[in-house]
Structures are given as C-alpha cells and as structure tokens.
Design a protein around this motif. Structure first.
Motif, PDB file in Angstrom:
ATOM      1  N   ILE A 165      -4.823  -0.061  -3.325  1.00  0.00           N
ATOM      2  CA  ILE A 165      -4.870  -1.572  -2.887  1.00  0.00           C
ATOM      3  C   ILE A 165      -6.554  -1.548  -3.061  1.00  0.00           C
ATOM      4  O   ILE A 165      -6.736  -2.893  -2.406  1.00  0.00           O
ATOM      5  CB  ILE A 165      -3.958  -2.007  -2.061  1.00  0.00           C
ATOM      6  CG1 ILE A 165      -4.679  -1.938  -0.762  1.00  0.00           C
ATOM      7  CG2 ILE A 165      -2.932  -2.127  -2.180  1.00  0.00           C
ATOM      8  CD1 ILE A 165      -4.466  -2.279   0.765  1.00  0.00           C
ATOM      9  N   ASP A 166      -7.441  -1.074  -2.788  1.00  0.00           N
ATOM     10  CA  ASP A 166      -8.291  -0.798  -2.582  1.00  0.00           C
ATOM     11  C   ASP A 166      -9.138  -0.791  -3.485  1.00  0.00           C
ATOM     12  O   ASP A 166      -8.557  -0.673  -4.817  1.00  0.00           O
ATOM     13  CB  ASP A 166      -8.968   0.249  -1.711  1.00  0.00           C
ATOM     14  CG  ASP A 166      -8.746  -0.781  -0.032  1.00  0.00           C
ATOM     15  OD1 ASP A 166      -8.804  -1.894   0.427  1.00  0.00           O
ATOM     16  OD2 ASP A 166      -8.396   0.346   0.699  1.00  0.00           O
ATOM     17  N   PRO A 184      -2.777   0.665  -9.813  1.00  0.00           N
ATOM     18  CA  PRO A 184      -3.653   0.145  -8.793  1.00  0.00           C
ATOM     19  C   PRO A 184      -4.079  -1.081  -8.342  1.00  0.00           C
ATOM     20  O   PRO A 184      -4.037  -1.765  -9.311  1.00  0.00           O
ATOM     21  CB  PRO A 184      -5.308   1.176  -9.001  1.00  0.00           C
ATOM     22  CG  PRO A 184      -4.582   2.145  -9.557  1.00  0.00           C
ATOM     23  CD  PRO A 184      -3.669   1.666 -10.208  1.00  0.00           C
ATOM     24  N   PHE A 185      -4.054  -2.242  -7.601  1.00  0.00           N
ATOM     25  CA  PHE A 185      -4.533  -3.767  -8.023  1.00  0.00           C
ATOM     26  C   PHE A 185      -5.401  -4.273  -8.234  1.00  0.00           C
ATOM     27  O   PHE A 185      -5.349  -4.404  -9.286  1.00  0.00           O
ATOM     28  CB  PHE A 185      -4.756  -4.625  -6.408  1.00  0.00           C
ATOM     29  CG  PHE A 185      -3.775  -4.596  -5.702  1.00  0.00           C
ATOM     30  CD1 PHE A 185      -2.473  -3.817  -5.889  1.00  0.00           C
ATOM     31  CD2 PHE A 185      -3.274  -5.297  -4.465  1.00  0.00           C
ATOM     32  CE1 PHE A 185      -0.881  -4.255  -5.067  1.00  0.00           C
ATOM     33  CE2 PHE A 185      -1.798  -5.525  -3.671  1.00  0.00           C
ATOM     34  CZ  PHE A 185      -0.704  -5.104  -4.432  1.00  0.00           C
ATOM     35  N   ALA A 219       0.845  -1.300   0.339  1.00  0.00           N
ATOM     36  CA  ALA A 219      -0.060   0.103  -0.114  1.00  0.00           C
ATOM     37  C   ALA A 219       0.711   1.235  -0.084  1.00  0.00           C
ATOM     38  O   ALA A 219       0.653   2.376  -0.049  1.00  0.00           O
ATOM     39  CB  ALA A 219      -0.807   0.275   1.098  1.00  0.00           C
ATOM     40  N   SER A 220       2.248   1.160   0.575  1.00  0.00           N
ATOM     41  CA  SER A 220       2.515   2.528   0.451  1.00  0.00           C
ATOM     42  C   SER A 220       2.981   2.901  -0.990  1.00  0.00           C
ATOM     43  O   SER A 220       3.296   4.129  -1.055  1.00  0.00           O
ATOM     44  CB  SER A 220       3.980   2.168   1.136  1.00  0.00           C
ATOM     45  OG  SER A 220       4.591   1.625   0.007  1.00  0.00           O
ATOM     46  N   TYR A 222      -7.750 -11.931  -1.562  1.00  0.00           N
ATOM     47  CA  TYR A 222      -8.071 -10.576  -1.589  1.00  0.00           C
ATOM     48  C   TYR A 222      -8.255  -9.525  -2.834  1.00  0.00           C
ATOM     49  O   TYR A 222      -9.333  -9.612  -3.348  1.00  0.00           O
ATOM     50  CB  TYR A 222      -6.912  -9.946  -0.727  1.00  0.00           C
ATOM     51  CG  TYR A 222      -7.170  -8.600  -1.142  1.00  0.00           C
ATOM     52  CD1 TYR A 222      -8.603  -8.035  -0.259  1.00  0.00           C
ATOM     53  CD2 TYR A 222      -6.320  -7.435  -1.390  1.00  0.00           C
ATOM     54  CE1 TYR A 222      -9.252  -6.510  -0.438  1.00  0.00           C
ATOM     55  CE2 TYR A 222      -7.126  -6.211  -1.510  1.00  0.00           C
ATOM     56  CZ  TYR A 222      -7.902  -5.555  -1.225  1.00  0.00           C
ATOM     57  OH  TYR A 222      -8.418  -4.533  -1.635  1.00  0.00           O
ATOM     58  N   LEU A 223      -7.162 -10.303  -3.710  1.00  0.00           N
ATOM     59  CA  LEU A 223      -7.205  -9.933  -5.452  1.00  0.00           C
ATOM     60  C   LEU A 223      -8.644 -10.551  -5.932  1.00  0.00           C
ATOM     61  O   LEU A 223      -8.944  -9.442  -6.488  1.00  0.00           O
ATOM     62  CB  LEU A 223      -5.835  -9.975  -6.285  1.00  0.00           C
ATOM     63  CG  LEU A 223      -4.901  -9.584  -5.461  1.00  0.00           C
ATOM     64  CD1 LEU A 223      -3.343 -10.374  -5.943  1.00  0.00           C
ATOM     65  CD2 LEU A 223      -4.975  -8.060  -5.077  1.00  0.00           C
ATOM     66  N   ASP A 224      -9.126 -11.440  -6.275  1.00  0.00           N
ATOM     67  CA  ASP A 224     -10.296 -11.940  -6.397  1.00  0.00           C
ATOM     68  C   ASP A 224     -11.705 -10.738  -5.964  1.00  0.00           C
ATOM     69  O   ASP A 224     -12.392 -10.720  -6.725  1.00  0.00           O
ATOM     70  CB  ASP A 224     -10.709 -12.838  -5.812  1.00  0.00           C
ATOM     71  CG  ASP A 224      -9.755 -14.717  -6.250  1.00  0.00           C
ATOM     72  OD1 ASP A 224      -9.134 -13.727  -8.045  1.00  0.00           O
ATOM     73  OD2 ASP A 224      -9.120 -15.804  -6.160  1.00  0.00           O
TER      74      ASP A 224
END
Length: 134
Positions: free
Chosen positions: A63-64, A76-77, A58-59, A120-122
């Motif tokens: 990630i959201d 971004p993720f 996140a730095s 989480y990525l899913d």
C-alpha cells in the motif's frame, strides 16, 4: 421578503474567502488561507485513507510507494493508481469493490471512507510521478 435578504447576505458571506492566522508560536507562522486549510484537510483524509488501506488491504497489497505485495498476485497500490484514475476508483468503491480474482473479498465502503481512501491513493499517484487521472 426580509428572510430572503438575510439568506442572501449569509450566502454571499459564505463565499468570501477568509484568511485566518494560526496561533503565533514565535516562529513567524504564515497566515492560513482557505486553500491551505483545504490542503491540511486533504492530508488528514489521506492519513485516514492509509489507515483504511493498512487494515483492509495491506495483508495482500503493497500500500506504500515502495515494497512488494505480501501476495505476489496482488498488485501494489502504486501500480493500480497509475492504471486507474481517482474517479474510476471512487466509482468502483461506491459500487462495492469486486474483482474477478476469487481470493479478493468484496468490499463495501462508506462515502467518507471512499473519500479518504481516494485521497490516500492520490498521494501514491503523486509520489509515483505519473499523470493524474480524474
């Protein structure tokens, strides 16, 4: 011979779905089935995966599901998961995540961290409404 019969019975019993009932809180909770418990476990894994992303990523990366990355060059993720499937990302994590960008450090993840992070990525992929890639 008797040992094989016992093992066979144990294996068959392990394959039988079992419904369990959550403690009654007076709110009429529905019985939990194996798929429901799997979903709860997936949510826990995704929560742990978000914590991994928060600490390690996140730095630089957003990630959201919304927001800009702290470093403009870091995608971004939510965009990464639309371009790369879960299996592809998991393989990259297994091999040690290395990119051609010199500012990104190499990461090596444990198997349980890979599982949690891809879970989480899913969730980001699902939130983005894109197609789910294997």
């Amino acid at each position: 011979m008797r040992a094989f019969k016992i093992i066979g019975v144990l294996l068959l019993g392990a394959c039988t779905p079992v419904a369990t009932t959550a403690p009654d809180t007076g709110a009429g909770q529905a019985a939990l089935t194996a798929p429901a418990m799997s979903t709860a476990m997936d949510l826990e894994a995704a929560s742990r995966g978000r914590a991994i992303a928060l600490l390690g990523c996140a730095s630089c990366h957003a990630i959201d599901p919304a927001g800009d990355s702290p470093r403009a060059i870091a995608p971004p993720f939510r965009e990464i998961v639309q371009r790369r499937g879960s299996d592809d990302l998991a393989r990259a994590f297994e091999q040690g995540l290395v990119t051609t960008h010199p500012a990104m450090p190499p990461y090596v993840f444990r198997a349980n961290e890979i599982h949690d992070l891809t879970a989480y990525l899913d969730t980001l992929r699902a939130a983005g409404g894109g197609t789910s890639k294997p």
